[in-house]
Design an enzyme around this catalytic site. Structure first.
Site, PDB file in Angstrom:
ATOM      1  N   CYS A  26     -17.877  67.571 -18.858  1.00 45.40           N
ATOM      2  CA  CYS A  26     -18.738  68.346 -17.157  1.00 45.40           C
ATOM      3  C   CYS A  26     -17.513  67.472 -16.412  1.00 45.40           C
ATOM      4  CB  CYS A  26     -20.057  67.564 -16.241  1.00 45.40           C
ATOM      5  SG  CYS A  26     -19.967  66.633 -16.946  1.00 45.40           S
ATOM      6  N   GLY A  27     -17.087  67.947 -15.452  1.00 49.33           N
ATOM      7  CA  GLY A  27     -15.965  67.902 -14.370  1.00 49.33           C
ATOM      8  C   GLY A  27     -14.814  67.842 -15.111  1.00 49.33           C
TER       9      GLY A  27
END
Length: 243
Positions: free
Chosen positions: A187-188
Site C-alpha cells: 500500500c502506498g
C-alpha cells in the site's frame, strides 16, 4: 515489441506497471544486476526468473513467474544489539559503497551466526506493482521468526518501519508457492513510484523499465536492509556497450 496501449503504468505516470511491463522489466533488471556485479566484482547472489503456473486469481495472459534471489547471507549476533551501543556507527544507505568489505552481508557483528535470506519479487495484480516477499532461515534450515528478522535489520530499517505510514512487514501466503512468507505490504508504493518517476523524461522503453525496477528496489531495500550495488543506479546498456 510492446505496443503503446500495453505501456499503461509508465505512460500515465501513476506509479504502476502492467503485467507485460513487469515481466519484461524483471528480465532487464536481472540481466543488469548480473552485469554490474560481474563488471565490478560484487559477490552478490544473482536475481533469476522462475517460471511457474499462474495462481488461480491470475488470468492466462498475465505474469507466469517471479524474480528470485537465494541465500543472501547475513551475520547475526547473540550479544547485545549494536544499535544500543553508546558509540554506534552510522549506517550507510541502501547502495553499496565502493570499499565495502563484503557486499553479500547486510550486517556484521562480533559473535557471528549465519542467517540466510531468500527474496522474491512478485507482481501484484491488485496493486499493479512489484511486491517483495522474503524468508529467513538458519544454516540448518530452521526458519526465522519476525522478531529474529528484525534483529538482523540495520537501525535505518527499523526506523523506516517505525516511521513510515505506507509500509510494514506482514506474513501471508506466497501467491505461487502456497506457503507463508513475510512480505513488505504494497500500500502506498505506487504513490512513491509516481513521485520518483513523475519528473523523469526517459523516452526509451527498456531504460524506463530498468529505471522503474532500480528505483523500486532502492525504496524497499531501505526497509528490509537489502544492500544493492552503487553502480546499479549509474549503469546503462549504452555506457557498457561503448566502454
Amino acid at each position: 515489441m510492446i505496443s503503446e496501449k500495453s505501456i499503461v503504468g509508465l505512460s500515465n505516470r501513476d506509479g504502476t506497471i502492467s503485467p507485460v511491463e513487469f515481466r519484461k522489466g524483471a528480465h532487464l533488471f536481472s540481466e543488469k544486476w548480473k552485469t554490474v556485479c560481474r563488471t565490478h566484482e560484487h559477490d552478490l547472489p544473482p536475481w533469476s526468473w522462475v517460471c511457474c503456473k499462474n495462481p488461480l486469481f491470475f488470468t492466462s495472459h498475465e505474469v507466469s513467474g517471479y524474480l528470485l534471489m537465494e541465500k543472501m547471507c547475513i551475520l547475526s549476533s547473540d550479544k547485545i544489539d549494536e544499535r544500543e551501543a553508546d558509540h554506534a556507527v552510522e549506517e550507510p544507505d541502501c547502495f553499496e559503497s565502493e570499499d565495502h568489505a563484503d557486499p553479500a552481508m547486510l550486517v556484521q557483528q562480533t559473535s557471528q551466526e549465519a542467517h540466510y535470506y531468500d527474496f522474491h519479487i512478485v507482481y501484484s495484480s491488485s496493486y499493479r506493482i512489484p511486491v517483495l516477499y522474503f524468508r529467513g532461515y538458519c544454516s540448518d534450515g530452521q526458519p526465522l521468526m519476525l522478531d529474529q528478522i528484525e534483529r538482523d535489520l540495520p537501525p535505518s530499517s527499523i526506523q523506516a518501519l517505525a516511521e513510515s505510514k505506507w509500509t510494514f512487514i506482514t506474513q501471508q501466503e506466497h501467491p505461487y508457492l502456497n506457503r507463508p512468507y513475510f512480505t513488505l505490504h504494497p500500500c502506498g508504493t505506487n504513490e512513491l513510484m509516481r513521485l520518483l518517476l513523475g519528473s523523469t523524461s526517459l523516452s526509451e522503453e527498456n531504460v524506463r523499465l530498468e529505471c522503474y525496477f532500480v528505483s523500486w528496489l532502492s525504496i524497499v531495500s531501505l526497509v528490509v536492509g537489502l544492500r544493492i550495488p552503487l553502480q546499479l543506479a549509474a549503469y546503462s546498456p549504452e555506457k557498457q556497450h561503448n566502454s
